[in-house]
Design a protein around this motif. Structure first.
Motif, PDB file in Angstrom:
ATOM      1  N   VAL A  27      18.127   4.085 -10.445  1.00 51.68           N
ATOM      2  CA  VAL A  27      16.849   3.461 -10.085  1.00 51.68           C
ATOM      3  C   VAL A  27      15.946   4.462  -9.364  1.00 51.68           C
ATOM      4  O   VAL A  27      16.410   5.282  -8.561  1.00 51.68           O
ATOM      5  N   TYR A  28      14.644   4.362  -9.671  1.00 44.67           N
ATOM      6  CA  TYR A  28      13.635   5.231  -9.035  1.00 44.67           C
ATOM      7  C   TYR A  28      12.486   4.329  -8.602  1.00 44.67           C
ATOM      8  O   TYR A  28      11.981   3.546  -9.392  1.00 44.67           O
ATOM      9  N   PHE A  29      12.101   4.439  -7.332  1.00 44.81           N
ATOM     10  CA  PHE A  29      11.027   3.587  -6.805  1.00 44.81           C
ATOM     11  C   PHE A  29       9.703   4.341  -6.797  1.00 44.81           C
ATOM     12  O   PHE A  29       9.644   5.503  -6.392  1.00 44.81           O
ATOM     13  N   ILE A  30       8.642   3.647  -7.216  1.00 47.10           N
ATOM     14  CA  ILE A  30       7.283   4.208  -7.152  1.00 47.10           C
ATOM     15  C   ILE A  30       6.475   3.253  -6.276  1.00 47.10           C
ATOM     16  O   ILE A  30       6.233   2.106  -6.653  1.00 47.10           O
ATOM     17  N   LEU A  31       6.099   3.731  -5.077  1.00 49.27           N
ATOM     18  CA  LEU A  31       5.408   2.864  -4.123  1.00 49.27           C
ATOM     19  C   LEU A  31       3.956   3.307  -3.989  1.00 49.27           C
ATOM     20  O   LEU A  31       3.690   4.431  -3.564  1.00 49.27           O
ATOM     21  N   GLY A  32       3.042   2.420  -4.332  1.00 52.71           N
ATOM     22  CA  GLY A  32       1.619   2.728  -4.218  1.00 52.71           C
ATOM     23  C   GLY A  32       0.983   1.851  -3.161  1.00 52.71           C
ATOM     24  O   GLY A  32       1.338   0.687  -3.012  1.00 52.71           O
ATOM     25  N   GLY A  33       0.021   2.426  -2.436  1.00 53.49           N
ATOM     26  CA  GLY A  33      -0.667   1.628  -1.428  1.00 53.49           C
ATOM     27  C   GLY A  33      -0.570   2.284  -0.077  1.00 53.49           C
ATOM     28  O   GLY A  33       0.241   3.183   0.153  1.00 53.49           O
ATOM     29  N   ASP A  34      -1.417   1.781   0.833  1.00 53.86           N
ATOM     30  CA  ASP A  34      -1.458   2.338   2.181  1.00 53.86           C
ATOM     31  C   ASP A  34      -1.657   1.210   3.175  1.00 53.86           C
ATOM     32  O   ASP A  34      -2.068   0.109   2.812  1.00 53.86           O
ATOM     33  N   PRO A  43      -0.714  -0.096   7.663  1.00 50.59           N
ATOM     34  CA  PRO A  43      -0.008   0.172   8.916  1.00 50.59           C
ATOM     35  C   PRO A  43       1.507   0.270   8.797  1.00 50.59           C
ATOM     36  O   PRO A  43       2.155   0.817   9.672  1.00 50.59           O
ATOM     37  N   LYS A  44       2.077  -0.271   7.718  1.00 53.67           N
ATOM     38  CA  LYS A  44       3.541  -0.220   7.590  1.00 53.67           C
ATOM     39  C   LYS A  44       4.004   1.021   6.824  1.00 53.67           C
ATOM     40  O   LYS A  44       5.188   1.131   6.460  1.00 53.67           O
ATOM     41  N   ARG A  45       3.089   1.957   6.600  1.00 53.58           N
ATOM     42  CA  ARG A  45       3.483   3.150   5.850  1.00 53.58           C
ATOM     43  C   ARG A  45       4.472   3.990   6.657  1.00 53.58           C
ATOM     44  O   ARG A  45       5.429   4.550   6.099  1.00 53.58           O
ATOM     45  N   GLY A  46       4.239   4.054   7.972  1.00 48.93           N
ATOM     46  CA  GLY A  46       5.121   4.843   8.845  1.00 48.93           C
ATOM     47  C   GLY A  46       6.570   4.383   8.783  1.00 48.93           C
ATOM     48  O   GLY A  46       7.475   5.180   8.506  1.00 48.93           O
ATOM     49  N   PRO A  47       6.852   3.074   9.025  1.00 47.31           N
ATOM     50  CA  PRO A  47       8.248   2.609   8.934  1.00 47.31           C
ATOM     51  C   PRO A  47       8.864   2.840   7.558  1.00 47.31           C
ATOM     52  O   PRO A  47      10.056   3.141   7.438  1.00 47.31           O
ATOM     53  N   LEU A  48       8.041   2.750   6.514  1.00 46.09           N
ATOM     54  CA  LEU A  48       8.556   2.979   5.155  1.00 46.09           C
ATOM     55  C   LEU A  48       8.980   4.443   5.001  1.00 46.09           C
ATOM     56  O   LEU A  48      10.066   4.747   4.473  1.00 46.09           O
ATOM     57  N   GLU A  49       8.147   5.354   5.473  1.00 46.32           N
ATOM     58  CA  GLU A  49       8.483   6.777   5.389  1.00 46.32           C
ATOM     59  C   GLU A  49       9.693   7.102   6.259  1.00 46.32           C
ATOM     60  O   GLU A  49      10.532   7.920   5.880  1.00 46.32           O
ATOM     61  N   ASP A  50       9.803   6.428   7.397  1.00 42.04           N
ATOM     62  CA  ASP A  50      10.981   6.632   8.262  1.00 42.04           C
ATOM     63  C   ASP A  50      12.251   6.212   7.523  1.00 42.04           C
ATOM     64  O   ASP A  50      13.290   6.878   7.630  1.00 42.04           O
ATOM     65  N   MET A  51      12.170   5.121   6.808  1.00 39.49           N
ATOM     66  CA  MET A  51      13.332   4.618   6.056  1.00 39.49           C
ATOM     67  C   MET A  51      13.745   5.636   5.006  1.00 39.49           C
ATOM     68  O   MET A  51      14.926   5.934   4.833  1.00 39.49           O
ATOM     69  N   ILE A  52      12.749   6.200   4.304  1.00 37.50           N
ATOM     70  CA  ILE A  52      13.048   7.163   3.238  1.00 37.50           C
ATOM     71  C   ILE A  52      13.721   8.397   3.829  1.00 37.50           C
ATOM     72  O   ILE A  52      14.704   8.918   3.290  1.00 37.50           O
ATOM     73  N   LEU A  69      16.127   9.560   0.792  1.00 38.72           N
ATOM     74  CA  LEU A  69      15.781   9.062  -0.531  1.00 38.72           C
ATOM     75  C   LEU A  69      14.526   9.758  -1.074  1.00 38.72           C
ATOM     76  O   LEU A  69      13.825   9.217  -1.907  1.00 38.72           O
ATOM     77  N   GLN A  70      14.256  10.971  -0.579  1.00 39.96           N
ATOM     78  CA  GLN A  70      13.021  11.645  -0.988  1.00 39.96           C
ATOM     79  C   GLN A  70      12.966  11.888  -2.495  1.00 39.96           C
ATOM     80  O   GLN A  70      11.891  11.947  -3.085  1.00 39.96           O
ATOM     81  N   ASP A  71      14.148  12.042  -3.130  1.00 36.79           N
ATOM     82  CA  ASP A  71      14.129  12.283  -4.577  1.00 36.79           C
ATOM     83  C   ASP A  71      14.284  10.991  -5.381  1.00 36.79           C
ATOM     84  O   ASP A  71      14.311  11.018  -6.615  1.00 36.79           O
ATOM     85  N   ARG A  72      14.376   9.862  -4.674  1.00 32.68           N
ATOM     86  CA  ARG A  72      14.547   8.572  -5.361  1.00 32.68           C
ATOM     87  C   ARG A  72      13.343   7.657  -5.139  1.00 32.68           C
ATOM     88  O   ARG A  72      13.195   6.626  -5.810  1.00 32.68           O
ATOM     89  N   VAL A  73      12.509   7.983  -4.157  1.00 37.25           N
ATOM     90  CA  VAL A  73      11.355   7.124  -3.843  1.00 37.25           C
ATOM     91  C   VAL A  73      10.109   7.998  -3.805  1.00 37.25           C
ATOM     92  O   VAL A  73      10.081   9.017  -3.125  1.00 37.25           O
ATOM     93  N   GLU A  74       9.094   7.580  -4.529  1.00 39.71           N
ATOM     94  CA  GLU A  74       7.849   8.342  -4.596  1.00 39.71           C
ATOM     95  C   GLU A  74       6.744   7.510  -3.934  1.00 39.71           C
ATOM     96  O   GLU A  74       6.478   6.380  -4.335  1.00 39.71           O
ATOM     97  N   MET A  75       6.129   8.070  -2.881  1.00 40.47           N
ATOM     98  CA  MET A  75       5.036   7.354  -2.195  1.00 40.47           C
ATOM     99  C   MET A  75       3.712   7.935  -2.693  1.00 40.47           C
ATOM    100  O   MET A  75       3.450   9.126  -2.518  1.00 40.47           O
ATOM    101  N   LEU A  76       2.876   7.105  -3.293  1.00 46.41           N
ATOM    102  CA  LEU A  76       1.639   7.603  -3.881  1.00 46.41           C
ATOM    103  C   LEU A  76       0.459   7.498  -2.922  1.00 46.41           C
ATOM    104  O   LEU A  76      -0.593   8.061  -3.189  1.00 46.41           O
ATOM    105  N   GLY A  77       0.597   6.718  -1.865  1.00 52.40           N
ATOM    106  CA  GLY A  77      -0.555   6.489  -1.008  1.00 52.40           C
ATOM    107  C   GLY A  77      -1.505   5.497  -1.664  1.00 52.40           C
ATOM    108  O   GLY A  77      -1.136   4.768  -2.577  1.00 52.40           O
ATOM    109  N   SER A  78      -2.748   5.541  -1.211  1.00 52.51           N
ATOM    110  CA  SER A  78      -3.740   4.586  -1.712  1.00 52.51           C
ATOM    111  C   SER A  78      -4.048   4.886  -3.181  1.00 52.51           C
ATOM    112  O   SER A  78      -4.340   6.024  -3.538  1.00 52.51           O
ATOM    113  N   VAL A  79      -3.991   3.871  -4.037  1.00 53.46           N
ATOM    114  CA  VAL A  79      -4.238   4.050  -5.476  1.00 53.46           C
ATOM    115  C   VAL A  79      -5.592   3.436  -5.806  1.00 53.46           C
ATOM    116  O   VAL A  79      -5.787   2.239  -5.606  1.00 53.46           O
TER     117      VAL A  79
END
Lengths: 428, 321
Positions: A209-216, A218-227, A232-242
């Motif tokens: 499984v590979y996650f593609i997360l789009g959007g920005d 206030p909860k971006r920080g906790p999400l990045e902390d989790m990664i 999971l840097q090679d399994r989860v891709e954060m795109l930011g604001s789309v």
């Protein structure tokens, strides 16, 4: 997008549509958009988060001029949190126009913010001829919040322009993985806290499984902390604001669309995802249960374990999802032309109803409570006097009416001569 | 004729004998436009165009609404025990003000008050150490002692400054600001003790700053630096440190905390009698009202609380910051 698309489709059906909104940066005045849709950018400045201060009588002169000039019959406002829309509804009612309100959100009853929004909404909607909600749950919520007769609320769901959300399985990358796409604002209401629990568990259980997360948000920080914490840097891709025109390009990369919202009146994101051929896994909150048929979606409770369980069912079948079939199904289910037709039906129904007199409006206003009701009555009377003054200073007959481009050319182009000429021909 | 089970305007559930809604007084709503036998039953879906009007409703309208019955919601004894947090805070403020008046009018010697304050602080520390579950290691104890030493030194160093910084203001201004700060402190203090009284997660909020404000305002009226030191130190002990001890006592021995509250209230009432009958009556009346009368009012009001829950409520999920 809802207002824009609905406006265009109503114009296609032969109606005249104008949009009235507030100032956006330096954009003030009249603009013409696609197909000649006229937009009035009135010079009212938003104070915070695109919301204009409620002045009540501040916008009356300009709005009166616009409504008379454009020879409007029905005023249709959107969204409970738009004070400008509410103010326009109240003025339109006082000026004798028919009014319709569309509600796009769900509000609770038990927290401090909801008390105030519901009270103001009750005030504004005590004047409306008909309301529209985007789902059945939204209708129940609206009728309780604003104490409206449920027979005066029609359920007309949102739609999606399916021509912009076409599937393309060849665009799925990374290849050899099952891609799960999440596109939402990263806020509490969108259930990002659930996502923080779900992502590591699914990554551990399903190595493909590979996650593609789009959007920005206030909860971006906790999400990045989790990664970072779970590496999971090679399994989860954060795109930011789309940007909205790139959403489809992100969606077609995925096999599954995950929606973890904690509350939704309709959830247009899952319809867009289904139109792009993705299988949907969503929380069963609000109006989401009514949106897609069971063959296109797995519903989970807003609990990480249940979401993981439903994703575990969806992942093995993700590659076999019939994308084009989904797209065709969604195109039949939701279209803006259908929405326009149903809205037109509402407009025709209310055009035949009589306008309430000032005394009836005063009685309706008093139903808002002994204190607030008197305050509203005072506002009504002030507005009635002001309208009388404006009718003397600037009578409706003396206001220039806007020119309306007729459809004669569109309907019969041949009658208007040779329209095949090119500029080069003139030089010969 | 069939009727709706719920009033569509406010969700009131009709009983068999009701002819109108109890809340809005509208008549019991009838079902209209019932589907014929051969017509497809209406469903709550959006993805299919159904052969019904867009404003159609059936008997399932508002069935998802849950209205809480609040008639037997609250227990009187439980509410009385919940007032102990507020009474304890009021008692802390009264102790502080009494100490201030005693020092201002030199009723007791400064050394005696200093020794009493230090003794109370150490007693609280010993009680806290005995009651907490986690054993304290030596290096953390030494570290805490070092921190306390630094804090006390800084306070002694700045005591002369604190005495003079507000001296130019008149007494009326100082007492008015102090009263406002005390009221602000009482109103904004977080009485939800479970969330604030953990040493590891505690953060200062506006009520703590307000307590520092009124203690520094009052300190400017005192006679010497030692008294200023005592007042500022005592404010930290009473308004910040005591809540951690109180939480431990309440967790392990709730009855002891109740006894402490009662005895403290009686003691303070008697002490106030020496200053002013009016103040003593006011204080005792306030304590009685908060402890015994307010819970009765809340129970009476609670039956009118209209709690409406439905699928639009946000579910309870664990949050990450």
């Amino acid at each position: 997008m809802h207002i824009f698309q609905l406006g265009l489709c109503l114009m296609e059906r032969g109606h005249k549509v104008i949009i009235i909104t507030h100032k956006y940066d330096d954009r003030v005045g009249v603009r013409y958009m696609t197909n000649g849709l006229k937009v009035y950018y009135t010079p009212f400045m938003p104070i915070h988060d695109q919301v204009v201060l409620f002045t009540y009588v501040g916008s009356l002169p300009l709005l009166r001029q616009i409504l008379i000039r454009e020879q409007i019959h029905v005023v249709h406002s959107h969204a409970a949190t738009s004070f400008f829309a509410g103010e326009l509804l109240l003025h339109a009612k006082s000026l004798g126009y028919k009014t319709v309100f569309t509600d796009h959100s769900l509000f609770a009853f038990n927290d401090a913010a909801s008390f105030h929004v519901n009270k103001i909404l009750k005030f504004i909607l005590s004047e409306v001829d008909h309301a529209i909600s985007v789902s059945h749950i939204s209708k129940e919520n609206l009728s309780m919040r604003a104490s409206l007769n449920p027979r005066n609320i029609s359920v007309i769901p949102n739609a999606v322009d399916c021509s912009r959300f076409k599937p393309d399985p060849s665009k799925r990358y990374p290849m050899n993985t099952i891609n799960i796409v999440v596109i939402s604002r990263l806020t509490f209401r969108k259930g990002v806290d659930l996502l923080i629990d779900v992502v590591p568990a699914i990554c551990k259980k399903f190595p493909q499984v590979y996650f593609i997360l789009g959007g920005d948000g206030p909860k971006r920080g906790p999400l990045e902390d989790m990664i970072r914490q779970h590496e999971l840097q090679d399994r989860v891709e954060m795109l930011g604001s789309v940007p909205s025109h790139k959403v489809r390009d992100v969606l077609v990369r995925g096999h599954i669309f995950l929606n973890t919202s904690l509350t939704e009146a309709f959830c247009i994101a899952i319809v867009e995802a289904a139109s792009c051929g993705l299988f949907v896994v969503s929380t069963n909150v609000g109006g989401v249960l009514e949106v897609l048929p069971k063959n296109m979606v797995n519903f989970a409770k807003p609990d990480p374990l249940d979401i993981i369980e439903k994703l575990s069912i969806a992942i093995p079948i993700a590659r076999n999802v019939p994308s084009h079939q989904y797209h065709e199904q969604v195109a039949k289910m939701y279209s803006w032309h259908g929405v326009a037709e149903r809205a037109e039906h509402v407009y025709k129904k209310i055009l035949n109803t009589p306008n309430p007199s000032l005394l009836q409006r005063v009685k309706h206003s008093y139903s808002n409570g002994p204190v607030f009701g008197i305050y509203i009555i005072i506002l009504l009377l002030i507005e009635w006097v002001l309208i009388g003054i404006f009718d003397i200073i600037q009578p409706a007959a003396k206001i220039n009416k806007a020119f309306r481009v007729k459809d004669d050319y569109k309907n019969n182009k041949d009658k208007f001569g040779d329209h095949q000429f090119r500029l080069n021909d003139l030089n010969k | 004729m069939e009727y709706f089970k719920y009033c569509p305007w406010d969700g009131y559930r009709f009983s068999e004998t009701d002819v109108q809604c109890f809340i809005c007084k509208r008549p019991k709503y009838t079902l209209n436009n019932q589907p014929q036998e051969n017509e497809k039953k209406w469903e709550k879906i959006l993805y299919e165009k159904q052969p019904y009007d867009d404003n159609y409703i059936d008997e399932t309208f508002l069935q998802s609404v849950v209205k809480q019955d609040n008639s037997n919601g609250l227990d009187y004894k439980q509410l009385i025990s919940k007032t102990s947090d507020l009474i304890f805070t009021i008692n802390s403020v009264v102790i502080y003000m009494l100490t201030y008046f005693v020092m201002l009018h030199n009723i007791l010697e400064t050394n005696y008050i200093l020794i009493t304050t230090i003794s109370i602080t150490f007693t609280g520390l010993i009680i806290y150490t005995m009651l907490i579950d986690k054993p304290q290691e030596w290096h953390s104890v030494l570290s805490n002692v070092k921190n306390v030493g630094i804090y006390v030194s800084i306070l002694l160093l700045f005591a002369p400054v604190m005495q003079t910084v507000n001296q130019t203001y008149s007494d009326d201004t100082i007492y008015l600001l102090t009263s406002g700060s005390i009221i602000y402190y009482l109103l904004t203090k977080n009485y939800d003790y479970e969330s604030v009284a953990e040493l590891e997660t505690w953060k200062a909020d506006s009520s703590n700053w307000s307590s520092l404000l009124f203690s520094s305002l009052l300190a400017s009226r005192l006679n010497n630096e030692i008294e200023v030191f005592i007042m500022i130190g005592l404010s930290q002990v009473l308004f910040i440190l005591t809540q951690f001890v109180k939480k431990q006592i309440k967790d392990k021995h709730p009855r002891i905390l109740s006894m402490i509250n009662i005895l403290l209230s009686i003691y303070l009432g008697l002490q106030l009698l020496f200053f002013s009958y009016f103040l003593a009556l006011l204080y005792l009346g306030l304590v009685f009202f908060i402890t015994f009368v307010s819970p009765l009012q809340l129970i009476w009001l609670y039956q009118y609380k209209n709690t409406i829950q439905g699928p639009w409520d946000l579910p309870d999920v664990k949050q990450y910051d």
